[in-house]
Write an enzyme that holds these catalytic residues in place. Structure first.
Site, mmCIF file in Angstrom:
data_model
loop_
_atom_site.group_PDB
_atom_site.id
_atom_site.type_symbol
_atom_site.label_atom_id
_atom_site.label_comp_id
_atom_site.label_asym_id
_atom_site.label_seq_id
_atom_site.Cartn_x
_atom_site.Cartn_y
_atom_site.Cartn_z
ATOM 1 N N TYR A 22 0.835 -1.212 0.000
ATOM 2 C CA TYR A 22 0.000 0.000 0.000
ATOM 3 C C TYR A 22 0.875 1.271 0.000
ATOM 4 C CZ TYR A 22 -3.704 3.200 1.678
ATOM 5 O OH TYR A 22 -4.602 4.231 1.820
ATOM 6 N N LYS A 53 1.164 4.216 -2.845
ATOM 7 C CA LYS A 53 0.847 5.615 -2.536
ATOM 8 C C LYS A 53 2.052 6.530 -2.771
ATOM 9 C CE LYS A 53 -3.465 4.981 -1.420
ATOM 10 N NZ LYS A 53 -4.532 5.530 -2.282
#
Ligand code: NAI
Length: 248
Positions: A156, A160
């Site tokens: 994740y 990002k």
């Protein structure tokens, strides 16, 4: 105020959560709102109704942001239906948290596809329209962990962080066309995404946040209004943290 009057916004993953609050905030500022989510279900129809009740043109589209073809299709449909696209909010995102030693290749790949490739897909499809219009605002939903990293979220956090590199590159590439590109890095925001975390983890996060609380999706939406509007006419290539000083 009517900060977004006559503007058309396309927001991905907006049937609920932060995306929905951005859609509502945009509609309150007079924007016409097209939004996507994976399925045309009751949740999407409810959001569509709430937007229409604000007196603006609005429509939800079933579309998978991780698919290049599907993203091209939905952008074409929105452009035909709404006539233009001034604001693109790449909001769709998911988590598949695990320590690296337990992370499968599948969980790496899906996070990259949904969180990062989606941003390429939609921006790629919208750029032609924005270039023809001589302007646009692209807003990408990153995260504070894209800047700081986070144990148990390597997939994740990497996706990002990738969004931030993409955002800054597009700001440089399309700046001369009057197209702005910025990212928002929310901290701990109370939505379904964080609701699935165990209570002790949530309490732990809240203790670490200087403002001693999680944020509301509406608080992220206010920054998305600013970045979409002419108030931010010379703001591009930036990452704005909305995190109660959790990451500063
Ligand atoms: P959420 O889970 O409440 O909503 C996300 C929406 O995206 C859902 O409606 C989901 O169906 C949709 N979606 C998922 N995959 C999709 C796909 N392939 N195509 C189209 N739609 C898809 O999540 P939340 O919290 O509203 O998150 C929104 C964005 O904000 C995400 O990018 C997330 O990573 C980011 N964010 C959230 C934080 C939080 O604390 N909630 C913190 C930092 C960033």
């Amino acid at each position: 105020m009517n900060l977004l009057e006559n503007k058309v916004a396309l927001i991905t993953g907006a049937s609920k959560g932060i995306g929905k609050q951005i859609a509502l905030a945009y509609a309150k500022e007079g924007a016409m709102v097209a939004f996507t989510d994976l399925n045309r279900d009751d949740v999407m129809e409810e959001t569509e109704k709430e937007l229409l009740a604000l007196g603006v043109k609005a429509k939800g589209y079933a579309s998978n942001a991780s698919s290049f073809e599907d993203s091209e299709r939905v952008v074409d449909e929105v452009a035909k239906e709404f006539g233009r696209i001034d604001i693109l909010v790449n909001n769709a995102g998911i988590t598949k948290d695990n320590l690296l030693m337990r992370m499968s290749e599948k969980d790496w790949d899906i996070i990259m596809a949904v969180n990062l490739k989606s941003v390429f897909n939609l921006t790629h499809a919208c750029q032609k329209i924005m270039i023809k219009q001589h302007g646009g605002s692209i807003i990408n939903m990153s995260s504070v962990v894209g800047v700081s990293g986070n144990a148990g979220q390597s997939n994740y956090s990497a996706s990002k962080a990738g969004i931030i590199g993409f955002t800054k590159s597009i700001a440089k590439e399309l700046g001369s066309r009057n197209i702005r590109s910025n990212a928002i890095a929310p901290g701990f925001i109370i939505t379904d995404m964080t609701a699935k975390l165990p209570e002790d983890v949530v309490k732990g996060w809240e203790k670490q946040i200087p403002m001693r609380r999680g944020g509301k999706p509406e608080e992220v939406a206010k920054v998305a209004v600013f970045l979409a509007s002419d108030l931010a006419s010379y703001v591009s290539g930036q990452v704005i943290h909305v995190c109660g000083a959790m990451n500063c």
